[in-house]
Design a protein around this motif. Structure first.
Motif, PDB file in Angstrom:
ATOM      1  N   PHE A  37       0.854  -1.178   0.000  1.00  0.00           N
ATOM      2  CA  PHE A  37       0.000   0.000   0.000  1.00  0.00           C
ATOM      3  C   PHE A  37       0.892   1.230   0.000  1.00  0.00           C
ATOM      4  CE2 PHE A  37      -4.378  -1.503   1.038  1.00  0.00           C
ATOM      5  CZ  PHE A  37      -4.102  -2.849   1.182  1.00  0.00           C
ATOM      6  N   GLN A  39       0.800   5.722   0.911  1.00  0.00           N
ATOM      7  CA  GLN A  39       0.028   6.800   1.519  1.00  0.00           C
ATOM      8  C   GLN A  39       0.764   8.113   1.390  1.00  0.00           C
ATOM      9  OE1 GLN A  39      -0.993   6.132   5.647  1.00  0.00           O
ATOM     10  NE2 GLN A  39      -2.790   7.461   5.481  1.00  0.00           N
ATOM     11  N   THR A  43      -4.019  11.898   2.962  1.00  0.00           N
ATOM     12  CA  THR A  43      -4.885  11.093   2.108  1.00  0.00           C
ATOM     13  C   THR A  43      -5.006   9.684   2.672  1.00  0.00           C
ATOM     14  OG1 THR A  43      -3.148  10.243   0.647  1.00  0.00           O
ATOM     15  CG2 THR A  43      -4.081  12.406   0.118  1.00  0.00           C
ATOM     16  N   GLU A  44      -5.941   8.918   2.117  1.00  0.00           N
ATOM     17  CA  GLU A  44      -6.133   7.547   2.553  1.00  0.00           C
ATOM     18  C   GLU A  44      -5.003   6.662   2.054  1.00  0.00           C
ATOM     19  OE1 GLU A  44      -9.196   8.264   4.820  1.00  0.00           O
ATOM     20  OE2 GLU A  44      -8.696   6.168   4.397  1.00  0.00           O
ATOM     21  N   ARG A  45      -4.703   5.630   2.831  1.00  0.00           N
ATOM     22  CA  ARG A  45      -3.742   4.631   2.383  1.00  0.00           C
ATOM     23  C   ARG A  45      -4.384   3.844   1.245  1.00  0.00           C
ATOM     24  NH1 ARG A  45      -0.494   1.524   7.006  1.00  0.00           N
ATOM     25  NH2 ARG A  45      -0.334   3.731   7.557  1.00  0.00           N
ATOM     26  N   GLU A  46      -3.667   3.722   0.149  1.00  0.00           N
ATOM     27  CA  GLU A  46      -4.256   3.095  -1.026  1.00  0.00           C
ATOM     28  C   GLU A  46      -3.501   1.828  -1.441  1.00  0.00           C
ATOM     29  OE1 GLU A  46      -4.189   5.657  -4.433  1.00  0.00           O
ATOM     30  OE2 GLU A  46      -2.031   5.518  -4.683  1.00  0.00           O
ATOM     31  N   LYS A 106      -8.258  -3.741   0.352  1.00  0.00           N
ATOM     32  CA  LYS A 106      -8.623  -2.756   1.367  1.00  0.00           C
ATOM     33  C   LYS A 106      -7.695  -2.857   2.569  1.00  0.00           C
ATOM     34  CE  LYS A 106     -13.498  -2.548   0.078  1.00  0.00           C
ATOM     35  NZ  LYS A 106     -13.274  -3.300  -1.161  1.00  0.00           N
ATOM     36  N   ARG A 107      -7.472  -1.738   3.187  1.00  0.00           N
ATOM     37  CA  ARG A 107      -6.607  -1.695   4.363  1.00  0.00           C
ATOM     38  C   ARG A 107      -7.073  -2.683   5.418  1.00  0.00           C
ATOM     39  NH1 ARG A 107      -4.707   3.899   7.351  1.00  0.00           N
ATOM     40  NH2 ARG A 107      -3.419   2.931   8.964  1.00  0.00           N
ATOM     41  N   TRP A 113       1.257  -4.909   9.657  1.00  0.00           N
ATOM     42  CA  TRP A 113       1.800  -3.841   8.841  1.00  0.00           C
ATOM     43  C   TRP A 113       3.232  -3.538   9.240  1.00  0.00           C
ATOM     44  CZ3 TRP A 113      -0.947  -1.419   4.934  1.00  0.00           C
ATOM     45  CH2 TRP A 113      -2.302  -1.759   4.847  1.00  0.00           C
TER      46      TRP A 113
END
Length: 123
Positions: A37, A39, A43-46, A106-107, A113
Motif C-alpha cells: 500500500f 500513503q 490522504t487515505e492509504r491506497e 482494502k486496508r 503492517w
C-alpha cells in the motif's frame, strides 16, 4: 505474530526504478498473502499490489500495472516490489502488509503492517 520491516525507499528521478523489500520475522511469510500500500500525507492509504501465499497470483492497482511487479521469496521470508518507470505521482510512504485470510485491496483486509518506507520521485 509476524513483524514486517520495509526497506529500499529513497529519492529517484522520474523514469527511474527502485526495489522495495519487506522482510518478515517471527513467523514464516509463506503463511500469509501479502500486500503493498502507499500513503501520501492527508490522504487515505491506497492499495498498490498483492501476491498470494505461494506467489502464484498477483493483483495490481490500475495506475501501476505494467510498471510495478510484486514478488516473493519465501525461503528468504521476503516480499519485493519492483517499481519501474516511476512517476511524480508515485511519491508516497510505501507499506507492506500481511493477511492470514484471502488477499484483498482494502486496508482492513490486512492484519499486520510494517512501518513504511519513503519513496520520493523528483527531478
Amino acid at each position: 505474530q509476524v513483524q514486517l520491516v520495509e526497506s529500499g525507499g529513497g529519492l529517484v528521478q522520474p523514469g527511474g526504478s527502485l526495489r522495495l523489500s519487506c522482510a518478515g520475522s517471527g513467523r514464516a511469510l509463506s503463511s500469509y498473502a501479502m500486500g503493498w500500500f502507499r500513503q501520501v500525507p492527508g490522504t487515505e492509504r491506497e492499495f498498490v499490489a498483492a501476491i498470494s501465499w505461494i506467489g502464484g497470483s498477483t493483483l495490481y492497482e490500475d495506475s501501476v500495472k505494467g510498471r510495478f511487479t510484486v514478488s516473493r521469496d519465501n525461503a528468504k521470508n521476503t516480499v519485493y516490489l519492483q517499481m519501474n518507470s516511476l512517476e511524480l505521482e508515485d511519491t508516497a510512504v510505501y507499506y507492506c502488509a500481511a493477511t492470514r485470510g484471502g488477499w484483498g485491496t482494502k486496508r482492513g483486509d490486512y492484519q499486520y503492517w510494517g512501518q513504511g518506507t519513503q519513496v520520493t520521485v523528483s527531478s
